[in-house]
Design a protein around this motif. Structure first.
Motif, mmCIF file in Angstrom:
data_model
loop_
_atom_site.group_PDB
_atom_site.id
_atom_site.type_symbol
_atom_site.label_atom_id
_atom_site.label_comp_id
_atom_site.label_asym_id
_atom_site.label_seq_id
_atom_site.Cartn_x
_atom_site.Cartn_y
_atom_site.Cartn_z
ATOM 1 N N HIS A 92 -6.513 13.922 -3.986
ATOM 2 C CA HIS A 92 -6.807 14.975 -3.015
ATOM 3 C C HIS A 92 -6.749 14.428 -1.596
ATOM 4 N N GLU A 93 -7.318 13.240 -1.382
ATOM 5 C CA GLU A 93 -7.291 12.631 -0.053
ATOM 6 C C GLU A 93 -5.848 12.327 0.365
ATOM 7 N N ARG A 94 -5.026 11.943 -0.614
ATOM 8 C CA ARG A 94 -3.609 11.689 -0.331
ATOM 9 C C ARG A 94 -2.932 12.952 0.217
ATOM 10 N N LYS A 95 -3.137 14.087 -0.452
ATOM 11 C CA LYS A 95 -2.503 15.338 -0.023
ATOM 12 C C LYS A 95 -3.037 15.786 1.333
ATOM 13 N N LEU A 96 -4.322 15.564 1.563
ATOM 14 C CA LEU A 96 -4.918 15.922 2.854
ATOM 15 C C LEU A 96 -4.292 15.111 3.988
ATOM 16 N N GLN A 97 -4.109 13.812 3.743
ATOM 17 C CA GLN A 97 -3.471 12.945 4.749
ATOM 18 C C GLN A 97 -2.034 13.380 5.003
ATOM 19 N N MET A 98 -1.305 13.707 3.925
ATOM 20 C CA MET A 98 0.078 14.172 4.074
ATOM 21 C C MET A 98 0.134 15.420 4.949
ATOM 22 N N GLN A 99 -0.789 16.342 4.692
ATOM 23 C CA GLN A 99 -0.816 17.594 5.460
ATOM 24 C C GLN A 99 -1.137 17.328 6.922
ATOM 25 N N GLU A 100 -2.067 16.427 7.168
ATOM 26 C CA GLU A 100 -2.529 16.194 8.537
ATOM 27 C C GLU A 100 -1.469 15.530 9.411
ATOM 28 N N ILE A 101 -0.698 14.591 8.854
ATOM 29 C CA ILE A 101 0.217 13.834 9.714
ATOM 30 C C ILE A 101 1.630 14.412 9.753
ATOM 31 N N SER A 102 1.945 15.383 8.894
ATOM 32 C CA SER A 102 3.310 15.903 8.808
ATOM 33 C C SER A 102 3.476 17.191 9.610
ATOM 34 N N ASP A 103 4.716 17.408 10.071
ATOM 35 C CA ASP A 103 5.054 18.628 10.812
ATOM 36 C C ASP A 103 5.683 19.685 9.906
#
Length: 196
Positions: free
Chosen positions: A91-102
């Motif tokens: 879950h933390e992985r997906k959250l990080q992906m969402q936060e840093i990606s455009d």
């Protein structure tokens, strides 16, 4: 126009058996490097994921891998990335992906790819982000999924507005153009934060 400097790609850790899928992954990665788009992905060195990362890196592009600690132990992690981020869980992985990606693109893959795709599009539907989401339908791979989504619209479980949030194309160039042209939806009244 949406600025796409970092795009997260969801895809398989297997290569599959359709050479067109690998060819499309190679083409996408080449365009990323040419356009100075940083690849954000799941950090594996195998399968379609590995093809993407290797191609971007070989063309002197940037790659950010995000992987949970327990997957690093399986020795599939790519250790030659521009940046490697380790998370505690999926879950933390997906959250990080969402936060840093455009923006986000789903290439062919398995259960994990579908899970990531549907979670990120649900977050868009709920107004938790306003970033474009693309589906690359390589060689008809997602034809049946698209038909299922159309059935969900016909049966009244998905609105046409939400169905159209997913940008679909068979061409890498056309998909990136659709993502650049994406305009986030207006949130329904019940999702808008109340003014105090």
């Amino acid at each position: 126009m949406t600025q796409l400097s970092k795009i997260c790609v969801f895809c398989g850790s297997s290569s599959g058996n359709d050479p067109q899928i690998e060819a499309d992954a190679f083409k996408l990665a080449t365009l990323f490097a040419e356009r100075d788009i940083t690849l954000v992905y799941g950090a594996a060195k195998i399968g379609v994921m590995g093809t993407l990362a290797k191609t971007v890196l070989d063309a002197n592009g940037s790659v950010i891998g995000i992987i949970p600690q327990f997957l690093k132990k399986k020795e599939v992690v790519h250790l030659g990335l521009t940046e490697l981020i380790t998370t505690q869980n999926m879950h933390e992985r997906k959250l990080q992906m969402q936060e840093i990606s455009d923006g986000f693109i789903a290439l062919p893959g398995g259960f994990g790819t579908l899970e990531e795709l549907f979670e990120i599009i649900t977050w868009l539907q709920l107004g938790l982000h306003s970033k474009p989401i693309g589906l690359l339908n390589s060689n008809g791979f997602y034809d049946d999924l698209i038909a299922m989504l159309e059935t969900m619209v016909k049966k009244g479980f998905v609105s046409m507005n939400n169905y159209e949030l997913l940008l679909v194309d068979t061409s890498v160039e056309n998909l990136l153009q659709k993502m650049e042209d994406f305009k986030p939806p207006q949130l329904p009244k019940w999702l808008k934060p109340e003014r105090t």
